[in-house]
Design a protein around this motif. Sequence first.
Motif, PDB file in Angstrom:
ATOM      1  N   MET A   1       1.200 -15.330  -4.887  1.00  0.00           N
ATOM      2  CA  MET A   1       0.496 -14.156  -5.363  1.00  0.00           C
ATOM      3  C   MET A   1       1.339 -12.905  -5.136  1.00  0.00           C
ATOM      4  O   MET A   1       1.564 -12.130  -6.042  1.00  0.00           O
ATOM      5  CB  MET A   1      -0.864 -14.056  -4.662  1.00  0.00           C
ATOM      6  N   TRP A   2       1.808 -12.714  -3.918  1.00  0.00           N
ATOM      7  CA  TRP A   2       2.584 -11.530  -3.542  1.00  0.00           C
ATOM      8  C   TRP A   2       3.859 -11.454  -4.367  1.00  0.00           C
ATOM      9  O   TRP A   2       4.173 -10.416  -4.948  1.00  0.00           O
ATOM     10  CB  TRP A   2       2.889 -11.632  -2.054  1.00  0.00           C
ATOM     11  N   ASP A   4       4.583 -12.847  -7.241  1.00  0.00           N
ATOM     12  CA  ASP A   4       4.287 -12.604  -8.657  1.00  0.00           C
ATOM     13  C   ASP A   4       4.059 -11.123  -8.918  1.00  0.00           C
ATOM     14  O   ASP A   4       4.581 -10.562  -9.883  1.00  0.00           O
ATOM     15  CB  ASP A   4       3.048 -13.392  -9.098  1.00  0.00           C
ATOM     16  N   LEU A   5       3.278 -10.490  -8.064  1.00  0.00           N
ATOM     17  CA  LEU A   5       2.999  -9.057  -8.234  1.00  0.00           C
ATOM     18  C   LEU A   5       4.254  -8.224  -8.024  1.00  0.00           C
ATOM     19  O   LEU A   5       4.479  -7.236  -8.719  1.00  0.00           O
ATOM     20  CB  LEU A   5       1.900  -8.610  -7.284  1.00  0.00           C
ATOM     21  N   SER A  56      -8.148 -10.934  -0.691  1.00  0.00           N
ATOM     22  CA  SER A  56      -7.459 -12.210  -0.551  1.00  0.00           C
ATOM     23  C   SER A  56      -7.318 -12.961  -1.874  1.00  0.00           C
ATOM     24  O   SER A  56      -6.504 -13.851  -1.982  1.00  0.00           O
ATOM     25  CB  SER A  56      -8.172 -13.097   0.469  1.00  0.00           C
ATOM     26  N   ARG A  57      -8.103 -12.573  -2.874  1.00  0.00           N
ATOM     27  CA  ARG A  57      -7.988 -13.229  -4.175  1.00  0.00           C
ATOM     28  C   ARG A  57      -7.004 -12.456  -5.039  1.00  0.00           C
ATOM     29  O   ARG A  57      -6.985 -11.229  -5.026  1.00  0.00           O
ATOM     30  CB  ARG A  57      -9.336 -13.283  -4.872  1.00  0.00           C
ATOM     31  N   GLU A  58      -6.220 -13.188  -5.812  1.00  0.00           N
ATOM     32  CA  GLU A  58      -5.218 -12.547  -6.659  1.00  0.00           C
ATOM     33  C   GLU A  58      -5.862 -11.557  -7.628  1.00  0.00           C
ATOM     34  O   GLU A  58      -5.352 -10.453  -7.833  1.00  0.00           O
ATOM     35  CB  GLU A  58      -4.425 -13.585  -7.430  1.00  0.00           C
ATOM     36  N   LEU A  61      -6.613  -8.315  -5.829  1.00  0.00           N
ATOM     37  CA  LEU A  61      -5.407  -7.557  -5.520  1.00  0.00           C
ATOM     38  C   LEU A  61      -4.849  -6.914  -6.788  1.00  0.00           C
ATOM     39  O   LEU A  61      -4.438  -5.759  -6.773  1.00  0.00           O
ATOM     40  CB  LEU A  61      -4.354  -8.450  -4.866  1.00  0.00           C
ATOM     41  N   ARG A  62      -4.858  -7.641  -7.896  1.00  0.00           N
ATOM     42  CA  ARG A  62      -4.399  -7.076  -9.166  1.00  0.00           C
ATOM     43  C   ARG A  62      -5.252  -5.862  -9.556  1.00  0.00           C
ATOM     44  O   ARG A  62      -4.719  -4.838  -9.994  1.00  0.00           O
ATOM     45  CB  ARG A  62      -4.447  -8.110 -10.265  1.00  0.00           C
TER      46      ARG A  62
END
Length: 72
Positions: A1-2, A4-5, A56-58, A61-62
């Motif tokens: 996740m981290w 990718d962002l 905690s969920r992508e 966060l997005r």
Amino acid sequence: MWADLEQEYAGRIEFVQVDRESEDGREFARRHNIFYQPVFIIYEGDTLVRQDAGVSREADLRAFVASALEEG
């Protein structure tokens, strides 16, 4: 996740991870009243724009990052 962002927002946002076990990390957590992990903080220059604990969920966060970019 981290990761990718980090790639998606390269050049627009710098992602930094703070180690709360280090002396600097403990001081950072104390200054920002951080008691839980993870905590995401967005700065514009030296100004804190947004802070959110427990993301905690992508998708969450997005949304957090997108919202901060819209405000900035």
